[in-house]
Each structure stands twice: as structure tokens, then as C-alpha cells.
Design a protein around this motif. Structure first.
Motif, PDB file in Angstrom:
ATOM      1  N   LEU A  99      11.351 -17.079  -4.922  1.00 16.19           N
ATOM      2  CA  LEU A  99      11.638 -17.864  -3.723  1.00 16.19           C
ATOM      3  C   LEU A  99      12.915 -18.669  -3.901  1.00 16.19           C
ATOM      4  O   LEU A  99      13.720 -18.787  -2.962  1.00 16.19           O
ATOM      5  N   GLU A 100      13.125 -19.211  -5.077  1.00 14.79           N
ATOM      6  CA  GLU A 100      14.355 -19.970  -5.344  1.00 14.79           C
ATOM      7  C   GLU A 100      15.578 -19.074  -5.223  1.00 14.79           C
ATOM      8  O   GLU A 100      16.587 -19.447  -4.600  1.00 14.79           O
ATOM      9  N   ASN A 101      15.510 -17.889  -5.796  1.00 18.17           N
ATOM     10  CA  ASN A 101      16.650 -16.970  -5.718  1.00 18.17           C
ATOM     11  C   ASN A 101      16.911 -16.538  -4.278  1.00 18.17           C
ATOM     12  O   ASN A 101      18.064 -16.445  -3.842  1.00 18.17           O
ATOM     13  N   SER A 102      15.845 -16.284  -3.530  1.00 19.68           N
ATOM     14  CA  SER A 102      16.014 -15.849  -2.145  1.00 19.68           C
ATOM     15  C   SER A 102      16.587 -16.959  -1.276  1.00 19.68           C
ATOM     16  O   SER A 102      17.488 -16.721  -0.467  1.00 19.68           O
ATOM     17  N   SER A 103      16.082 -18.177  -1.428  1.00 24.84           N
ATOM     18  CA  SER A 103      16.538 -19.280  -0.582  1.00 24.84           C
ATOM     19  C   SER A 103      17.965 -19.701  -0.907  1.00 24.84           C
ATOM     20  O   SER A 103      18.640 -20.308  -0.069  1.00 24.84           O
ATOM     21  N   SER A 107      22.678 -15.055   2.623  1.00 22.39           N
ATOM     22  CA  SER A 107      22.129 -14.246   3.711  1.00 22.39           C
ATOM     23  C   SER A 107      20.774 -14.754   4.192  1.00 22.39           C
ATOM     24  O   SER A 107      20.212 -14.222   5.139  1.00 22.39           O
ATOM     25  N   SER A 108      20.230 -15.794   3.528  1.00 22.77           N
ATOM     26  CA  SER A 108      18.908 -16.294   3.890  1.00 22.77           C
ATOM     27  C   SER A 108      18.937 -17.316   5.013  1.00 22.77           C
ATOM     28  O   SER A 108      17.898 -17.853   5.390  1.00 22.77           O
ATOM     29  N   ASN A 109      20.119 -17.592   5.547  1.00 28.57           N
ATOM     30  CA  ASN A 109      20.243 -18.629   6.581  1.00 28.57           C
ATOM     31  C   ASN A 109      19.901 -18.067   7.959  1.00 28.57           C
ATOM     32  O   ASN A 109      20.689 -18.088   8.882  1.00 28.57           O
ATOM     33  N   ASN A 110      18.722 -17.515   8.094  1.00 25.75           N
ATOM     34  CA  ASN A 110      18.223 -17.096   9.401  1.00 25.75           C
ATOM     35  C   ASN A 110      16.795 -17.581   9.542  1.00 25.75           C
ATOM     36  O   ASN A 110      16.074 -17.780   8.564  1.00 25.75           O
ATOM     37  N   ILE A 111      16.383 -17.786  10.774  1.00 29.28           N
ATOM     38  CA  ILE A 111      15.118 -18.460  11.029  1.00 29.28           C
ATOM     39  C   ILE A 111      13.933 -17.638  10.549  1.00 29.28           C
ATOM     40  O   ILE A 111      12.890 -18.194  10.163  1.00 29.28           O
ATOM     41  N   ASP A 165      13.901 -10.463   5.151  1.00 25.92           N
ATOM     42  CA  ASP A 165      14.390  -9.728   3.990  1.00 25.92           C
ATOM     43  C   ASP A 165      13.207  -9.062   3.269  1.00 25.92           C
ATOM     44  O   ASP A 165      12.165  -9.686   3.055  1.00 25.92           O
ATOM     45  N   LYS A 166      13.361  -7.787   2.910  1.00 20.18           N
ATOM     46  CA  LYS A 166      12.256  -7.039   2.321  1.00 20.18           C
ATOM     47  C   LYS A 166      11.791  -7.634   1.000  1.00 20.18           C
ATOM     48  O   LYS A 166      10.585  -7.679   0.707  1.00 20.18           O
ATOM     49  N   GLN A 167      12.731  -8.099   0.183  1.00 17.33           N
ATOM     50  CA  GLN A 167      12.334  -8.712  -1.081  1.00 17.33           C
ATOM     51  C   GLN A 167      11.565 -10.003  -0.843  1.00 17.33           C
ATOM     52  O   GLN A 167      10.559 -10.284  -1.517  1.00 17.33           O
TER      53      GLN A 167
END
Length: 989
Positions: free
Chosen positions: A466-470, A474-478, A435-437
Motif C-alpha cells: 500500500l505504501e508503494n502504491s500510494s 499514477s495513484s492520484n485518482n479517486i 490499478d490491478k496491483q
């Protein structure tokens, strides 16, 4: 300074000094020194006539602060006071700029306040100008003076204005600090140095770096090194800065600052770096070269695009193929990038070496940086994968073993996809589109580690992002998980240099917990183990290095953090009881769920519980610690607990310094003499206290078995023609030789892989396949021998023909093991299931009917049960059947011998392996369990020795023939030996 009225003739004195190059002077201790005069000039001139004094400063000089503030001679005019004895009288004119702001606590700015500000600043020595910008309750101003001001006087102005205006006043000076900096463009990846000095002592000092759009505070990091130890008696404040291996991103304006109270003194210098591309991205079209339908003299055209960040440097650029330099490039400039394009003609002449192109950039300093692009080429004789659409992307025709890179991530992501051809099929596509962000946060963390913008506020911002991204679905990719772990790792490394405060703990713990909520199963074991180990070490180091003042702890779904500052700590973290008696320091206890199954585990078949506890103790040097942990016992029947800690050096579990001190149905008590991440392994069959003894027994037994099997095979080759006189004896000895041969190969493979750590991945895989294949082949030949014996005893009048036996036994003994091993390996490879464990170089057992181990257990279990059944049938048949009265006495004797040997070998080849299955069902706490473990290890390790004893020395015919050979050799009867051999061959024919 020339004293008294002789200054009335100053020009005469100056001419004398100009003609004089050296002087003899005497110091206060009476020592004489020779002084060389390098320069002289008229600084001030005073004319004293009676009581009247007239003093003036020369051009380029002005009255000193002492003269100004004590005698009110501040302007660049004649001073009528008798100041001729002042030292210094005049000082060089400097340009000092004073910037400041006045922030009113209430009300608006008006003309009265402007007058107050002007009166305060105009009282400074050497005052030149004042510019004020007013906006509501704030006034920003810029003043200029020609003399270096003392900090105490500036602070006095600040205090007076804050009182009279009821405001907050800040001052910043430029021109009072001396800065030393590179005065030319520095080389790419050089290490430029800066130094700032100030004559007064100050409270603090620091550096900032500014670019066109951003301003960063600098702190010690991987690039930034600060030096606060360069002060001298003359310059009481000093701060140095060294930049290690600078790149283009470090070009900008550097500002040092010394702060006392509300006053900050600064100096600035620009740094210009001779640029080279920090990132060079190369792509080709097509991705591969296809020479499959071409002649060796032909070539294929490949269009190569090279993208670098936009730059002001004028590079000299060229590309090369097979070391031949080419300059025919076409470049295009965009807002953010530069693109260089060229066409390479790749040769279709087949070669074992990779075909590649290079592109090189050369800067104004003559420095070069190159990038290489490997281009897979398909030749007429090579296997390949056909072009295919996988996961929405077209993957081109690619030679076997090659990997192609596809940089077509979605608009919201950045990175690449890679596909590897195994020929003729594609491996699963590896996706690293981040993810770009999140990638921007990763870059910010990398800058933080370097020391660029490394502040508490930046750290808080990074962990909040990092908390918002995790937390995003959509962050459930390796790729995102790997990038997030890299952020934690970078911040953990930076925390060794930057002191972080506890207000970032909630974001840190929540983001780390969110990562454990995602699936990590799409990667192979080596990547998984590295990710999980990095995750654990990063989180632990962050928690250890963060200063705790107000926080009482943080609780999230998969992580819980608690603190204890008292001397005797008793707490519960995720139901793990923690007890530690300490004299000082703060205990930080972090419990983690859902991580232990992702960490590497060499204690197979032991499995870890779901909980892990990390304990760190800050602000203490106490090395004699004992921590007690009560782990809740998970409901696993018939298991033995084993207390372990995570060894970060080896990247594995270890039990050094930890013991189990009590275990019941609900808890396991672990006691350790160190503080590291702890967990509990649960075992069905592992005996931790006897592991070393069992290893010694295994190695000694296997070594003796290898020697015994070699002796057995040598003896068989010597007596073969004498003992193999019937079909039945031929069948038996054929099976025995194959069993011995495959057991010998299996034991050698086992001994060669007893130290997996020193083996490469390919060697470990090879030994796993060998052991799997050879042990299965041994059991299959054991099955042939058992079935053959049953057939001979039951179907007495229908003997088995030699051709039939050899055909069937070859299928069972050779083909079946190869098929089982091959199918299991292929299945594991194409379902992304691990075939072997890197820690043991053996098959993987996860749980019942899950894991490659079942490709061994199921065939072996089937054969063992069949052997037991055959043995029973043989015994029952022999009991019920009467001995025939007729001939075939030799066959009967041979059958009886086979029966005797079978009775002796059945425990070795069959029954002993049943003991291994019993281990899985027995209670590890019972004494019988230990007996079974030792029995199983001893019987199977010394299997080769038992084969030698039962297959040679216990068989009468073999024993007699061997005795004849020994006696003939000892008596030197070579002629008799030849006759014996000739007769034997003749009879066999």
C-alpha cells in the motif's frame, strides 16, 4: 482382560462372551451396573508354562509402548517376557507418518549422520521405514511407525540429534491426531465445522488451509471462527474450526496442528464446496436499446455476455426476460473464465418499469444464484442524451435518468466507468478503474479480514504494498484513493481479531500520509464525507489496536505518531501540545494534517483548522481522564476558537465534554474529558455559548410570524376593496401582500427544515431551493415598493400607471428570483460545485466570493443598499418639498401614510439585514458582537409579527375598515354589510 492361565482356552471364553449380551458389573464404589457387550475380539494371547511365557498380539494389533520400551518387545514377533500383566498389552495398529528436517549449523551431510538419524528413529516402537533426501547441509526425511508415539519420546530424539549433529531438527507427525470433518460436499454458503483432538497437552494449536498453489494460516475473522475450549480429560488438546457461509474459494485441504517444542502433530481433511459463481459480470452490446424510431409492437435485439470464474462445477444455466425462462445460451471456456452469451429481444412497448434480463446458475446441490442486468430503453416520447465521445470513450444514446456501465478500463487497471444522462446532457463520467496491483492488495486485505492468511507477516506485506502504491504518481485518482481507504478499513476491522505488532507502523503511517497528499475533489460532498470519515476511523483504530513494544513513533509529511508510557505524559505532535496524567497504559497521539477540510461540518459558518489530533490509551480501564491540548492558532483575524471532537457515531463534529480554557495570539488550549479525534473550529459570527438560546428564539419567532402573516393576509382580503381606492394605495398593498406571502412561504420552509438529519437528500434540496427562492422574491417586492414610493414623491406630476407598475413589479418580483435561483442551481450542478449543505439544508459558503451562498448575499446586499438609498431620498424630498395647495388631498394623505409605514418597515426589510453583514466585520470577542447577533435574530424572526402590526394595526384606513367589519358582524347587520360591499364595488368601478 481375562487373567490367569484360563487364556489357554481363549476360544471357549470368546464363544461364551459372544453368547452373552449383558453383564452385571460392580464399580469401585460398590455400585452395580448393567453393561451391554457390543463387540469382542482376541487382542493378545499369552501361554505360561512354568516359568516360560510366550505372548503374541493378534492380527491388527502390536505391542504397546510400555511393553516395547520396558521389555524390548517392539517388533511384530513373539515376546518371551512375562508381559501378561501389562495394560495395555497390545494396541491397534495405526499408520503414523513422521516428517522432519535436519538443518546443520555447519558442514555437509554425510553417511555418518545418516546412520545417526537411522539409529535414533529405528528405536521407535512399531518402526516400519525411513526415507532420507540429502542436499548439502540439509536432510529431509519421512518415517513410518504403527504405534502412536509420545511427544516426550519424540522430543527426546530431537534433542539428542540436535546435540550429536549440531543441527536444528523439526518433526511433524500425521496420524496421531483425530480429526472430525464433513465427509460430503457441503452447500454453498453453509457453515461447516471441524474438530481436532489429541490425548496429550500441548503448547499451542492452529489451523492451515491449502489449495493447489497456496497455503494459508487461519485465524479468527469474519469467516473463520476458532474454538480452543473443547478439551476434555481424555483429549487434553482440542481445537475447533467453524467456517461461516463458505464460498468456492474455501474449498481445499484443512490441517490442524498441535505443537510442543520442536514437535508438531497434525491431521488433515479435504473440504469440497458445491460451487456457485462468487462474481457474475454482465455486459450488453449495445449498452442501450433504441426504440425511438420503432412501433410499440417492435423489439430491439441486445447481445448479453455473462462472465464467471472458471470452475469444475457443472452448472445448469438459464436466462429469463419478463419472467419467461430461456435456455438458448452459448458458452465458451477460457483459462480463467467461462462466458455465457445470449440475445434478448426487448419490447418497444413503453413502460415505467425498468427492462432487465436475469441469468441463473444452479449447482449439484440444487442451490441457485442469479444476476440481473438493467438495460436502458429509449422510447419515442422520452428525452435522451445523444451518443458522444467523452474522455476517449463512446457513450451511446441513453434515456434521461439512466446510467450505463462501461467496463473498458486500461490494461493496467480493473473496474468500470459509469455515465449518467440528465437529458440532454451527460453528467461528469464517474471513473472507478483501480490499478490491478492495488486491487490485488485490496483482495488480500479482504481475505485477511476473513481470517485467511491473517498473520503479522501478511499484514506487513499488505502495508508495504500500500505504501508503494500510494507513493506512485499514477495513484492520484479517486478510484485508487477509495481502494486504498478500503484497504485501511479492512485492516482496521481485522485488527480487532488479530494482534498486530509495531513493525508495520512505518508502512502504515507513510501510506496513510501519501493518501492525504492526493486530491479528493473529484467526488461530490456525500462521497467525500464518507471517504474522509472512514479514513480517520480506520487509521485511528489501527493505531489503537497495534501492540507497541520497540517503536518510539513515526513521522511523515501529513501524519506524526508518538507514544508515552510514563504516568505523566507531556509531548508535542505537529506542534500540538499534549498533556495527560494517567496511572497506567500507553498513550498513542496521532496528529493529522490536511484532513479536517474533507470532514463534514455542521458548525457552519465555522471553519476547522488544518490540524487534527487523535489520542488513544491502551491497556487501561481508567475512565476519569482529562486531556489538555494546545493547538497552534492559525492566523485568522477576529476569530473565536471552538474545541470539538469527531463523533464517529454521528459522523460529525461535537463539543460535548470539551471546552476552550484559554486562547491567545499563538495557541488555543482545549480541555476534554475523553479521548477521541480533536480539532479546533474557528468562527466569525458563531456564539457557541448561546447557540441553543438563539435556536429557541428563532423557532418561536418564526412560529409567531407564520401566524401573524396568515392573519395579515386574511385582513387584507377583507378590507382590500375598501382601502385600495387610488393607484398609490393599490401599489403599496400589492407589494405588501406579495412580501407577506413570500415571507410566509419562506418561514414555513425554514421551519420544515430545522431538523436536516431526518430529511432525505431530495427533501433537503427542495427546502433549500424554496428558501432561496421565497426570500429573494420577498426582497424583490420590497425593492418594488421602495422604488415606487421614490417615483411617486419625486415625479409628482407624472404618476406611475397601474399597468406599468404591475408589469415591471411582476418581472422584478417573480421572474428575477426564478432566474437567479435557476441559474445558480444549474451552474453548481454542471460545475460539480455543491449547491446546498446537507447538514443545514441551506446554501454553501466557503469563503469570499466562493460558494452558492453568494447567489443570495449579492442580490440581498444590493436590494438592502437600494432601500437605504430610497429611504434617504424620500426623507430629503419630503423635507425640501412643500405641500401642494390644491386638491388630491386623499393622495397626499395616502403618501403620508405610506411614508409612515415605510419608516416602520424599513428596519424590518432592510436595515436589520445590514446587521448580518456587520457580524462578518466585528470582533467576536466584543460585547457588541453578541448584541448584534441577538438583535439580528430577534428582528428577523419576528418579521411577520412586525408586518401585521405596521401593515394593519398602524394604518388608519385599515384599522377603521376592520373596526366597521367587526362592529357590523357583532350587531348582526348583515344588510348593512351587503350595502357596504355593494357600494364599495360600485365606487371602484
Amino acid at each position: 482382560m481375562v487373567e490367569s492361565n484360563v487364556t489357554l482356552d481363549s476360544q471357549t471364553i470368546l464363544s461364551i462372551l459372544t453368547a452373552t449380551t449383558t453383564l452385571e458389573v460392580e464399580d469401585s464404589q460398590g455400585n452395580t451396573h448393567t453393561v451391554t457387550l457390543l463387540q469382542n475380539e482376541l487382542v493378545a494371547e499369552c501361554v505360561i508354562i512354568g516359568d516360560a511365557t510366550t505372548c503374541n498380539c493378534s492380527a491388527g494389533y502390536t505391542w504397546s509402548n510400555d511393553v516395547c520400551y520396558n521389555f524390548n518387545c517392539c517388533a511384530a514377533t513373539t515376546c518371551k517376557a512375562n508381559v501378561s500383566t501389562m495394560t495395555p498389552l497390545c494396541v491397534p495398529i495405526v499408520n503414523v507418518q513422521i516428517n522432519g528436517s535436519v538443518i546443520l549449523s555447519s558442514g555437509l551431510w554425510d553417511s555418518t549422520k545418516t546412520v545417526q538419524l537411522q539409529n535414533a528413529l529405528q528405536g521407535l516402537n512399531g518402526f516400519k521405514y525411513l526415507n532420507i533426501i540429502e542436499r548439502e547441509g540439509i536432510a529431509e526425511f519421512e518415517a513410518g511407525v504403527t504405534v502412536i508415539c509420545s511427544t516426550s519420546r519424540l522430543q527426546g530424539i530431537v534433542t539428542s540429534l540436535e546435540t550429536s549433529l549440531a543441527a536444528v531438527v523439526r518433526l511433524n507427525t500425521l496420524g496421531m491426531v483425530t480429526i472430525m470433518a464433513p465427509n460430503t460436499t457441503v452447500c454453498y454458503q453453509s457453515s461447516p465445522e471441524f474438530r481436532c483432538t489429541f490425548q496429550e497437552a500441548t503448547d499451542s494449536a492452529g489451523w492451515n488451509m491449502s489449495t493447489t498453489n497456496e497455503r494459508f494460516e487461519l485465524n479468527t475473522g469474519s469467516v473463520v471462527q476458532l474454538d480452543n475450549s473443547c478439551a476434555t480429560p481424555i483429549y487434553q488438546s482440542c481445537i475447533g474450526l467453524t467456517l461461516n457461509k463458505v464460498k468456492g474459494s474455501w474449498a481445499g485441504t484443512y490441517e490442524c496442528g498441535f505443537t510442543t517444542g520442536s514437535v508438531r502433530h497434525t491431521a488433515r481433511a479435504n473440504l469440497t464446496v458445491a460451487l456457485l459463481p462468487d462474481v457474475i459480470t454482465m455486459t450488453t452490446s449495445p449498452l442501450t436499446g433504441d426504440c425511438s424510431n420503432m412501433q410499440p409492437k417492435d423489439s430491439v435485439s441486445i447481445l448479453v455476455n455473462t462472465v464467471i470464474p472458471q470452475t469444475t462445477e457443472s452448472y445448469e444455466v438459464w436466462w429469463s426476460y419478463r419472467d419467461v425462462r430461456q435456455s438458448n445460451l452459448y458458452n465458451t471456456s477460457y483459462i480463467d473464465t467461462l462466458v455465457y452469451t445470449f440475445t434478448a429481444e426487448l419490447s418497444c412497448q413503453e413502460t415505467m418499469d425498468a427492462q432487465y434480463v436475469n441469468i441463473t446458475f444452479k449447482n449439484m446441490k440444487g442451490q441457485e444464484r442469479s444476476a440481473r442486468m438493467d438495460i436502458p430503453v429509449i422510447y419515442a416520447s422520452t428525452s435522451f442524451c445523444d451518443d458522444d465521445v467523452i474522455e476517449g470513450d463512446l457513450w451511446p444514446k441513453t434515456p434521461a435518468g439512466a446510467t450505463v456501465i462501461n467496463r473498458t478500463c486500461t490494461d493496467a487497471t480493473t473496474g468500470y466507468k459509469s455515465g449518467t444522462c440528465n437529458g440532454p446532457d451527460w453528467q461528469p463520467i464517474f471513473l472507478y478503474c483501480v490499478d490491478k496491483q492495488l486491487n490485488a492488495v485490496l483482495n488480500q486485505a479482504a481475505e485477511f479480514l476473513q481470517g485467511l492468511g491473517a498473520t503479522q507477516e501478511t499484514a506487513v506485506s499488505i502495508f508495504q504494498k500500500l505504501e508503494n502504491s500510494s507513493a506512485s504518481p499514477s495513484s492520484n485518482n479517486i478510484a485508487d484513493i477509495s481502494a486504498s481507504i478500503n484497504i485501511l478499513n479492512l485492516m482496521a476491522s481485522a485488527s480487532n481479531n488479530i494482534v498486530l505488532q509495531d513493525n508495520l507502523l512505518p508502512s502504515l503511517i507513510n501510506s496513510a500520509s501519501n493518501l492525504l497528499n492526493n486530491s479528493w475533489e473529484t467526488v461530490n460532498n456525500s462521497v467525500l464525507y464518507k471517504m474522509s470519515s472512514t479514513y480517520l476511523q480506520s487509521v485511528e483504530n489501527l493505531v489503537k489496536n497495534i501492540m507497541v513494544s520497540n517503536s518510539t513513533g513515526v513521522n511523515s509529511t501529513y501524519l506524526e505518531l508518538k507514544f508515552c508510557s510514563s504516568g505523566d505524559c507531556n509531548m508535542s505532535v505537529f506542534d500540538i501540545g499534549v498533556n495527560l496524567n494517567k496511572t497506567n497504559g500507553t498513550l498513542k497521539a496521532l496528529a493529522v494534517k490536511n484532513l479536517t477540510d474533507k470532514l463534514k461540518n455542521i458548525y457552519s459558518p465555522m471553519s476547522p483548522t488544518t490540524l487534527l489530533l487523535s489520542a488513544t490509551l491502551s491497556n487501561t480501564n481508567d475512565s476519569s481522564l482529562e486531556i489538555k491540548l494546545d493547538f497552534p492558532k492559525e492566523q485568522l483575524d477576529n476569530t473565536t476558537p471552538f474545541c470539538v471532537f469527531w463523533n464517529t457515531t454521528d459522523g460529525n463534529w461535537s463539543n460535548t465534554g470539551c471546552i476552550v480554557n484559554g486562547s491567545d495570539a499563538n495557541h488555543t488550549r482545549c480541555e476534554c474529558n475523553h479521548l477521541t479525534p480533536f480539532s479546533v473550529l474557528m468562527s466569525k459570527g458563531e456564539i457557541p455559548g448561546y447557540t441553543g438560546i438563539l435556536d429557541i428564539i428563532t423557532n418561536v419567532g418564526l412560529g409567531l410570524s407564520v401566524c401573524s402573516l396568515l392573519i395579515f393576509l386574511i385582513i387584507e382580503s377583507l378590507v382590500w376593496s375598501a382601502v385600495v381606492k387610488t393607484n398609490l394605495s393599490h401599489f403599496r398593498h400589492t407589494a405588501m401582500v406579495n412580501i407577506a406571502m413570500f415571507l410566509l412561504l419562506a418561514n414555513c420552509s425554514f421551519l420544515a427544515s430545522t431538523s436536516p438529519k431526518i430529511l432525505s437528500d431530495n427533501s433537503c434540496l427542495l427546502f433549500t431551493i424554496c428558501k432561496h427562492l421565497f426570500y429573494l422574491a420577498m426582497f424583490c417586492w420590497m425593492l418594488c415598493m421602495s422604488v415606487m414610493l421614490v417615483h411617486q414623491l419625486i415625479f409628482v406630476f407624472s404618476p406611475l400607471r397601474k399597468r406599468v407598475f404591475m408589469f415591471l413589479s411582476s418581472i422584478i418580483g417573480y421572474v428575477c428570483p426564478i432566474l437567479i435561483v435557476g441559474c445558480s442551481y444549474v451552474y453548481c450542478k454542471y460545475t460539480n460545485v455543491p449547491y446546498y449543505k446537507r447538514e443545514t439544508c441551506w446554501l454553501v459558503f466557503e469563503r469570499l466570493l466562493v460558494g452558492s451562498m453568494h447567489a443570495f448575499l449579492l442580490p440581498v446586499g444590493t436590494i438592502v443598499l437600494t432601500n437605504i438609498f430610497c429611504m434617504i431620498v424620500v426623507m430629503v424630498t419630503l423635507v425640501k418639498s412643500s405641500v401642494p395647495e390644491g386638491g388630491k388631498a386623499d393622495d397626499k394623505d395616502t403618501a403620508k401614510s405610506i411614508l409612515k409605514v415605510l419608516v416602520l418597515l424599513t428596519p424590518v426589510f432592510g436595515i436589520t439585514w445590514v446587521l448580518g453583514f456587520f457580524q462578518l466585520m466585528m470582533d467576536p470577542h466584543s460585547a457588541a458582537f453578541t448584541v448584534v447577533c441577538f438583535s439580528f435574530t430577534i428582528l428577523n424572526s419576528f418579521q411577520g409579527l412586525l408586518i401585521l402590526v405596521t401593515g394593519c394595526f398602524a394604518e388608519q384606513k385599515v384599522r377603521e375598515e376592520l373596526f366597521k367589519l367587526i362592529m357590523a358582524k357583532s350587531k348582526g347587520q348583515s344588510g348593512s354589510m351587503k350595502n357596504l360591499t355593494s357600494t364599495t364595488y360600485t365606487k371602484d368601478k
